[in-house]
Design an enzyme around this catalytic site. Structure first.
Site, PDB file in Angstrom:
ATOM      1  N   SER A 185       3.421   0.012   7.468  1.00 58.45           N
ATOM      2  CA  SER A 185       3.820  -1.103   8.340  1.00 58.45           C
ATOM      3  C   SER A 185       3.712  -0.792   9.826  1.00 58.45           C
ATOM      4  CB  SER A 185       5.251  -1.531   8.025  1.00 58.45           C
ATOM      5  OG  SER A 185       5.321  -2.122   6.754  1.00 58.45           O
ATOM      6  N   LYS A 205       1.193  -2.697  11.562  1.00 59.76           N
ATOM      7  CA  LYS A 205       1.419  -4.100  11.944  1.00 59.76           C
ATOM      8  C   LYS A 205       1.502  -4.243  13.456  1.00 59.76           C
ATOM      9  CE  LYS A 205       3.863  -5.263   7.656  1.00 59.76           C
ATOM     10  NZ  LYS A 205       5.169  -5.255   6.988  1.00 59.76           N
ATOM     11  N   TYR A 217      -5.673  -5.865   5.393  1.00 55.15           N
ATOM     12  CA  TYR A 217      -4.262  -5.501   5.482  1.00 55.15           C
ATOM     13  C   TYR A 217      -3.976  -4.167   4.796  1.00 55.15           C
ATOM     14  CZ  TYR A 217       0.750  -5.502   4.819  1.00 55.15           C
ATOM     15  OH  TYR A 217       2.065  -5.118   4.813  1.00 55.15           O
ATOM     16  N   TYR A 266      12.558  -3.453   9.603  1.00 58.54           N
ATOM     17  CA  TYR A 266      12.862  -4.299   8.455  1.00 58.54           C
ATOM     18  C   TYR A 266      14.212  -4.991   8.649  1.00 58.54           C
ATOM     19  CZ  TYR A 266       9.067  -1.493   6.471  1.00 58.54           C
ATOM     20  OH  TYR A 266       7.870  -0.862   6.262  1.00 58.54           O
ATOM     21  N   VAL A 285       6.860   2.354   5.209  1.00 60.54           N
ATOM     22  CA  VAL A 285       7.492   2.887   3.989  1.00 60.54           C
ATOM     23  C   VAL A 285       7.024   4.285   3.613  1.00 60.54           C
ATOM     24  CG1 VAL A 285       8.115   0.753   2.819  1.00 60.54           C
ATOM     25  CG2 VAL A 285       5.811   1.685   2.541  1.00 60.54           C
TER      26      VAL A 285
END
Lengths: 327, 327, 327, 327
Positions: free
Chosen positions: D74, D77, D201, D253, D271
């Site tokens: 992530s 991102k 992705y 998160y 993660v």
């Protein structure tokens, strides 16, 4: 269940069979629990199990703790819904409460916020029952409750008694119901004040009856509102049918679908362990159930959904043996 | 509606009455709209309205566009659910799909996330129907579909045709169903691959039939799975009753409760405008409906819930005139 | 905006520029609306717009309706959160209220039911603020409110006045807040009675201040709780930082993320149109903003999220011109 | 922690202190668990813990497993969001992805259905990141990925490597992400095909880096997009600030609020155990952190939210000792 002998076709054996089944299912109460969130209900003997079956032809069967009085709790939602329809008319009532099952717990508040403008989904969940209680005729809680008393008296020939202990107990711990009522007040779905509405709602929940009483009401509904003993049309046919449809789709909390699938009769349960069933007439059944009946059950050990555990087991068995399903 | 004359008790007048009603309700299609999200359905003439009533006693009534073939869409969910129960057994099926109505839209995904572990609430919403499609026997999509064909052939005497245009059209725009299928794959509620399952599901949706076909299936369900013409028990009684219970509580999308209340018969609709009803036998009705019937309706203009608008109006009127309600 | 001359680097021109901006943005109030759900707020002149900037170095700039008193509303949530931390300690407080933004509306109840056991997500939404109000020290509402008065007096040198009209108006229409409070009572996240808690909460919302008052509180927070004029550490540094973090992530209702992105300073708004900002010291800025400042804004026309519309526009422009962002 | 000696103000002791802290926190990995839902991550040694701190003044500190390559997951991102803003412009991007924190899990789908028209709430949750991946320039997945490679090369001087094992592993188990992508496709928030978007992705998630690499990116963000070594403005200031605001409100998160409260720096976790922090310059700190720095952390044992457990503990401690909070 192998040890239980097959049903035989006469009154004596049918009664014996019913007695056997009651005793057979009674010990399963150990797998359930009383509705402890209402303190006064927590003390009740969970092993109780009773049933009354009242046929449209005046036959009657009783077994077990059939005559133990219990508070009607959510079963009263059926009565208040009928009373609202009788006094306000179906369109007025359904403008303010929908007739859709939800899949949510009986005291859920989520859907009121998710689905604008917050109209309760049906009168068998708490939100809907509060809206119904608020629209009963009369300015005071006493007047509103009186409408219910009068309707009950017409159906069972006597006025119900309020269990004051249970009412007090629920009144003091009714935080979630107050939350629902205030939410409904804000969205405009409560026609009376919150405290007045709660008094009506919690008193109707605390009305006492036994299985004979609710079997009688179920039997009248089975007969589309006609009382076969007094020969009086107490509830108009359209109200009775609407009520039975709501019982079938929404009456057993969020286990209503499974109950419809495996028992298949319009029924309404209460957390005190009562179940009221209206079994319409059907060809498919043998006498004496062919012309319909009402069934009242009492078994205070409830399951995860809030329905009588042993009562549900007993009903499922009887539905098979007596071919009760309306489907 | 004042100008419509009262029903008369013989075949000729009953047919005339049905024809009058079909023509009376047809123009109301202007208040609905075709299911435009499936491009191939968008082109269909919305003013169509047809009905077929097939009695257990072999009487049959047809009116309007009764013989226009249409894709079964969600009506096929009933057939695939039955096929799954026949091949896997009820306990296996209900371990993987619950039997509870939801109050949510047919394509909703919220509840899969909110209620762990994501078991679909019932087989009549898309999530549940996808799970059902995945558990049909066979390794290939072709094998799984074949199970449905075989069941349909047993019931209506012919194999259905797939409308390839509609299948292609849905296949290419099935994003939401793919989302549901992948979600179910992740939570373990899909037993076959996503693409294979979607092929089965979308082909079953694209199977064509007319109102006579679905009236026949409805009639067999009304007779607890027994085919009164071929004298064969096609569907076991317990599966047939479970299916009817699910149709009643969940069959008309999130208007199922209102449909149960105001029509009161187990029914399943599809977005192409079909409605299949199973009307069990009942004392209360006059001949020829006393022994039950199946009703097939087709009216492609749908309402906000996805149900045939004019079909629903016609059914509601017939339910009153013919006393169809099971309650 | 082309017609507005560029900022110049001295006090006189900075004041002129501020006055120009206030007049420039004032007419945009026509695109917002007063918080009409609180009747007493509905009557206020929506075209008001005022600002006060209080530097850690004692410089002060004021413009427009800076001295109009308004009710603090949700801005008071910052003060009550600080008071709870001062009297109960951070761990006690965060055990009962989380510190997570939600993306939901300020008065949402959904999340309390969805996320067991119903702990409010943060102290800046109503649910969390009610829990905070309930844990203020003291048995009576008066005692609890007194804790807030005392803290405010320490910060701004005077005790706030309650606007009794607004309090009465909110008290009588606080159905949604009562719903939240009863819900919290049931789940155990309310330490005092519902009515007492609501009295505290609605009185804190009805406390009046002007932009100078809230700019002072913002400035103290900007200085990690140290009052640079009185040379006193009024709020412990860890409480001040926690408070600023909560303001940044949750302070502007469900527009907090966008506000962090485009203004970038810890801020708390109220539906009466106030915004309180704490701008920590930063190298990046020119004098006099380098050492941090507090900003108070008042503009009662609010946007769809409940934040001052013109106040937000003014702040966004100032954040760019003065380089206020903490990022 | 009493046995750990106090930080001293010079390079040697600072390094020693950092080494001590890494060893102190390393064993706490036993309380976390690897991200086992991605099979290839399940095998990694959970006791690893490493850190790299890169100052704007070119000072650098490293400790523990700082040079172990891990997949960015992530953290990527942040990079794809920047790349989208650079190529499409901020308004285009924010028209398609909002900038609000949600309080939901990173892979939640509920909000897409609850909040019409289904615009993802922010680019740091999976739904938003998929939308971002779909809008990267180029027709092929390769072209879209190339945009990310080019941006990374500009920042850290080398092109990242894709961990093919991890990519394969995620590709085959990406059911939930496929569900999200198809959902977004249906609502119109996916600009490329589902499979192409997923390839982009999942490849960006599988890009490898070590703590030095992400510390460098964090440091550039800390400097508002300016690279202090190459003296180049790689990212426009407004994009850099927007990115940091999103990291602070949504980067950790659904523990972002607590992280903002107790660490207080813009950060993004993955993660696989990485955390990338951008610490803007601040007066309040002592040298060498006064002028801002980037921090890269790697600790593959993750907590219930999906954030590095030991990495978070280490950061919280350093935030206190080095006064890193931006508040």
């Amino acid at each position: 269940m192998k040890e239980i002998v097959k049903e035989r076709d006469n009154t004596h054996f049918r009664q014996t069979r019913l007695d056997d089944l009651v005793e057979y299912y009674r010990p399963f109460s150990a797998d359930g629990r009383n509705a402890e969130y209402i303190p006064a209900l927590g003390k009740i003997d969970a092993k109780q199990l009773g049933i009354c079956v009242t046929g449209s032809d005046q036959t009657m069967m009783k077994s077990g703790d059939w005559d133990v009085p219990f508070t009607l709790q959510s079963i009263s939602k059926v009565i208040s819904f009928i009373a609202a329809c009788l006094t306000r008319g179906i369109p007025y009532v359904l403008d303010r409460v929908d007739a859709e099952p939800t899949g949510d717990a009986f005291n859920s508040i989520i859907r009121l916020e998710m689905h604008k403008p917050g109209k309760p989904f049906n009168p068998m969940i708490n939100a809907g029952a509060l809206t119904i209680a608020s629209m009963l005729p009369g300015d005071s809680a006493r007047d509103k409750i009186e409408t219910l008393y009068a309707l009950i008296e017409k159906m069972i020939g006597k006025r119900p008694v309020i269990n004051e202990d249970v009412f007090r107990s629920e009144w003091e711990t009714a935080h979630r119901n107050r939350a629902l009522a205030y939410y409904l007040k804000e969205t405009g779905f409560l026609e009376a004040g919150v405290e007045k509405t709660l008094e009506v709602y919690l008193k109707q929940c605390a009305m006492e009856g036994n299985t004979e009483d609710i079997a009688m009401i179920g039997m009248i509904l089975a007969n589309d509102g006609y009382h076969p003993f007094s020969h009086e049309q107490i509830i108009p046919k359209d109200v009775a049918r609407l009520t039975k449809a709501l019982m079938l789709t929404c009456g057993m909390y969020n286990a209503s679908g499974k109950f419809a699938a495996f028992v298949g009769v319009p029924a309404k349960s209460g957390v005190s362990g009562g179940i009221m069933c209206a079994v319409p007439a059907s060809f498919k059944r043998k006498e004496p159930f062919q012309h319909g009946c009402g069934i009242g059950i009492y078994g205070p050990a409830i399951d995860e959904y809030g329905n009588s555990l042993t009562g549900g087991m007993l009903l499922k068995q009887l539905a098979q043996e007596w071919d009760l399903s309306i489907f």
